[in-house]
Design an enzyme around this catalytic site. Structure first.
Site, PDB file in Angstrom:
ATOM      1  N   SER A   1     114.031  47.224 110.222  1.00  8.43           N
ATOM      2  CA  SER A   1     113.823  48.530 109.017  1.00  8.43           C
ATOM      3  C   SER A   1     113.432  48.572 107.883  1.00  8.43           C
ATOM      4  O   SER A   1     112.168  47.946 107.367  1.00  8.43           O
ATOM      5  CB  SER A   1     114.907  47.881 108.094  1.00  8.43           C
ATOM      6  OG  SER A   1     115.855  48.496 107.701  1.00  8.43           O
ATOM      7  N   ASP A   2     113.342  49.759 107.541  1.00  3.39           N
ATOM      8  CA  ASP A   2     112.298  49.948 106.193  1.00  3.39           C
ATOM      9  C   ASP A   2     112.980  51.441 105.433  1.00  3.39           C
ATOM     10  O   ASP A   2     114.031  51.845 105.675  1.00  3.39           O
ATOM     11  CB  ASP A   2     110.786  50.819 106.797  1.00  3.39           C
ATOM     12  CG  ASP A   2     109.538  50.556 106.312  1.00  3.39           C
ATOM     13  OD1 ASP A   2     109.622  49.865 105.245  1.00  3.39           O
ATOM     14  OD2 ASP A   2     109.504  51.381 105.046  1.00  3.39           O
ATOM     15  N   GLN A   3     112.466  51.270 104.001  1.00  2.00           N
ATOM     16  CA  GLN A   3     112.381  51.690 102.819  1.00  2.00           C
ATOM     17  C   GLN A   3     112.065  52.506 101.922  1.00  2.00           C
ATOM     18  O   GLN A   3     110.822  51.627 101.428  1.00  2.00           O
ATOM     19  CB  GLN A   3     113.630  50.877 102.072  1.00  2.00           C
ATOM     20  CG  GLN A   3     114.204  51.263 100.593  1.00  2.00           C
ATOM     21  CD  GLN A   3     115.232  51.029  99.975  1.00  2.00           C
ATOM     22  OE1 GLN A   3     114.670  50.388  99.293  1.00  2.00           O
ATOM     23  NE2 GLN A   3     116.845  50.950 100.524  1.00  2.00           N
TER      24      GLN A   3
END
EC number: 3.6.1.9
Length: 197
Positions: free
Chosen positions: A73-75
């Site tokens: 996951s990344d943001q």
């Protein structure tokens, strides 16, 4: 089926634990700054970049553990077209919060599941957060209360704590704001029989 979270993020790990999911946390070594700079130079969108980073993390770990489903996951935080990274110190965190005061920003959050080096699924959410026009006194108290814990968040706030008081409106998925679109992920894992239904 074994689940692995390709992240050292305590917020993401906590989300999975609170949902009753047993996933081992194994951080992936990815040069995020290089990937962001390269993709930005190529004209990629924030969503494409967040997904590429999440994919790289999941893919790397899934090659080492080919029988496991790996979650990456990344943001990215985007405000009026500018992309932001985590603040390196409290002085810059203060400047960032003052800059965001009275404005809206987006948290482009992507999650990818991979197995054996191949992407199985991905999902992107883009919540919009409207920061209120808080006083300097409030900001000083907030920074003193939260301290360096703020440096672990790209927005310099934690909604699961006093950071919620910075906002007057939030649009979008709460879990995505915390760092991972949890409900779509759970749906995929059930569908893929990686969770008991």
């Amino acid at each position: 089926m074994k689940l692995i979270l390709a992240s050292a993020s305590s917020a993401r790990r906590s989300m999975l634990e609170q949902a009753g999911i047993d996933a081992e946390s194994i951080p992936a070594a990815v040069d995020e700054d290089m990937v962001k700079q390269s993709m930005r130079a190529e004209g990629a969108s924030a969503a494409e970049t967040a997904t590429a980073l999440a994919h790289l993390k999941a893919e790397r770990i899934s090659r080492r553990y080919p029988d496991s489903v790996v979650i990456g996951s990344d943001q990215l935080l985007v405000c009026e077209g500018a992309w932001f990274d985590k603040a390196p110190d409290l002085e810059r965190a203060r400047a960032r919060l003052l800059d965001f005061r009275g404005r809206a920003h987006h948290l482009v959050t992507s999650v990818v599941c991979a197995k054996g080096g191949s992407r199985l699924w991905h999902h992107v959410e883009t919540p919009c957060l409207h920061m209120r026009r808080f006083s300097e006194d409030f900001l000083n108290r907030y920074l003193a209360q939260e301290g360096e814990a703020l440096l672990g968040s790209v927005g310099c706030y934690r909604l699961e704590g006093p950071g919620i008081q910075l906002f007057d409106r939030i649009e979008g998925d709460y879990f995505s704001i915390l760092g991972m679109p949890l409900l779509p992920l759970l749906g995929f894992l059930r569908q893929h029989q990686a969770l008991t239904v």
